[in-house]
Design a protein around this motif. Structure first.
Motif, PDB file in Angstrom:
ATOM      1  N   PRO A 111      -2.839  -2.450   9.423  1.00  0.00           N
ATOM      2  CA  PRO A 111      -2.652  -0.988   9.537  1.00  0.00           C
ATOM      3  C   PRO A 111      -1.425  -0.494   8.785  1.00  0.00           C
ATOM      4  CG  PRO A 111      -3.256  -1.922  11.653  1.00  0.00           C
ATOM      5  CD  PRO A 111      -2.979  -3.080  10.745  1.00  0.00           C
ATOM      6  N   LEU A 114      -2.163  -0.846   4.875  1.00  0.00           N
ATOM      7  CA  LEU A 114      -3.084   0.152   4.346  1.00  0.00           C
ATOM      8  C   LEU A 114      -2.461   1.540   4.319  1.00  0.00           C
ATOM      9  CD1 LEU A 114      -6.570  -0.843   5.804  1.00  0.00           C
ATOM     10  CD2 LEU A 114      -5.489  -1.535   3.668  1.00  0.00           C
ATOM     11  N   ARG A 115      -1.713   1.871   5.370  1.00  0.00           N
ATOM     12  CA  ARG A 115      -1.047   3.175   5.382  1.00  0.00           C
ATOM     13  C   ARG A 115      -0.067   3.290   4.217  1.00  0.00           C
ATOM     14  NH1 ARG A 115      -1.388   3.000  11.180  1.00  0.00           N
ATOM     15  NH2 ARG A 115       0.525   1.773  11.294  1.00  0.00           N
ATOM     16  N   THR A 118      -1.993   3.767   0.943  1.00  0.00           N
ATOM     17  CA  THR A 118      -2.503   5.137   0.871  1.00  0.00           C
ATOM     18  C   THR A 118      -1.392   6.116   0.520  1.00  0.00           C
ATOM     19  OG1 THR A 118      -4.192   4.623   2.530  1.00  0.00           O
ATOM     20  CG2 THR A 118      -3.710   6.944   2.138  1.00  0.00           C
ATOM     21  N   GLY A 177     -12.909   1.004   2.823  1.00  0.00           N
ATOM     22  CA  GLY A 177     -13.664   1.506   3.965  1.00  0.00           C
ATOM     23  C   GLY A 177     -14.100   0.390   4.887  1.00  0.00           C
ATOM     24  N   SER A 180     -11.101  -0.667   6.936  1.00  0.00           N
ATOM     25  CA  SER A 180     -10.794   0.365   7.932  1.00  0.00           C
ATOM     26  C   SER A 180     -11.749   0.283   9.117  1.00  0.00           C
ATOM     27  CB  SER A 180     -10.881   1.758   7.287  1.00  0.00           C
ATOM     28  OG  SER A 180      -9.949   1.886   6.233  1.00  0.00           O
ATOM     29  N   CYS A 184     -10.975  -0.745  13.148  1.00  0.00           N
ATOM     30  CA  CYS A 184     -11.340   0.143  14.259  1.00  0.00           C
ATOM     31  C   CYS A 184     -12.248  -0.543  15.279  1.00  0.00           C
ATOM     32  CB  CYS A 184     -12.037   1.397  13.718  1.00  0.00           C
ATOM     33  SG  CYS A 184     -10.950   2.496  12.787  1.00  0.00           S
TER      34      CYS A 184
END
Length: 232
Positions: A111, A114-115, A118, A177, A180, A184
């Motif tokens: 997490p 990836l943040r 981005t 994707g 992600s 989740c």
């Protein structure tokens, strides 16, 4: 005063960055990512806080640098195994399985990673932070995919109507994707997600057989032409 040549300065900067990211990752592994502060990292690395922030203004950048080095080393290790797979399809499926395993081993960090990626996507703009300007964290995966797709195009296995970079850009976001969705849903298998993304890239989402679709298109075109000319 002696002025170091640019290459020497760059090599020194890269060595320092590697030392800092390795130190940070060791602390992350020992205490957990969230529990480690930038001050602790500077103390453990035996550098001034200013030096640390000059290289990595945020903690996530240290993680990204470590993973960037991991990816580069991993691709070197996998080179022989990749070459042993003769087709693009085989090479890509092998790489995706290895990539899924790599991500799974580092799931707790994903997490944050990836943040950061981005947040660093430039979309054509020049990053304003000089410490991150030359690192291009968001391009490593794309470069690897581009080279693999180029090889597939040269071998006649991949359509050339789009450039390898265009295809790699699209595929990178399919993989993003997949990761992600995996984060989740803890019951999701990342290998399955990656291979599904690859199948989507290669075959699309149409339920029609390609040959059947082509035949139908030709038939529809012929009918349209006949109607336009008054033929029934």
């Amino acid at each position: 005063m002696t002025i170091q040549p640019p290459k020497r300065r760059q090599r020194k900067r890269e060595r320092t960055a590697s030392h800092l990211s390795a130190t940070a990752f060791k602390l992350f592994e020992a205490h957990g990512y969230d529990a480690v502060s930038m001050e602790q990292i500077a103390d453990e690395a035996d550098v001034a806080k200013a030096t640390l922030y000059n290289h990595f203004p945020v903690k996530e950048a240290l993680l990204a640098h470590r993973f960037r080095e991991d990816i580069a080393a991993g691709m070197t290790e996998l080179a022989t195994a990749l070459a042993a797979h003769k087709s693009f399809d085989q090479r890509m499926r092998y790489l995706l399985r290895e990539s899924a395993a790599w991500h799974s081993e580092r799931r707790a960090y994903m997490p944050h990673y990836l943040r950061f990626l981005t947040s660093q996507a430039s979309y054509g703009e020049t990053p304003t932070n000089h410490a991150l300007r030359d690192q291009r964290f968001d391009t490593d995966t794309r470069q690897i995919l581009t080279l693999m797709i180029q090889a597939g195009q040269m071998a006649g296995e991949i359509d050339t109507r789009q450039t390898a970079e265009q295809i790699a850009w699209s595929f990178e976001y399919l993989l993003f994707g997949a990761v992600s969705a995996w984060l989740c849903d803890p019951n999701t298998d990342l290998t399955t997600r990656f291979l599904a993304a690859f199948d989507l890239l290669m075959h699309g989402i149409s339920s029609a057989h390609p040959a059947k679709t082509t035949a139908n298109t030709k038939a529809q075109t012929t009918t349209a032409r006949s109607r336009s000319s008054g033929v029934k």
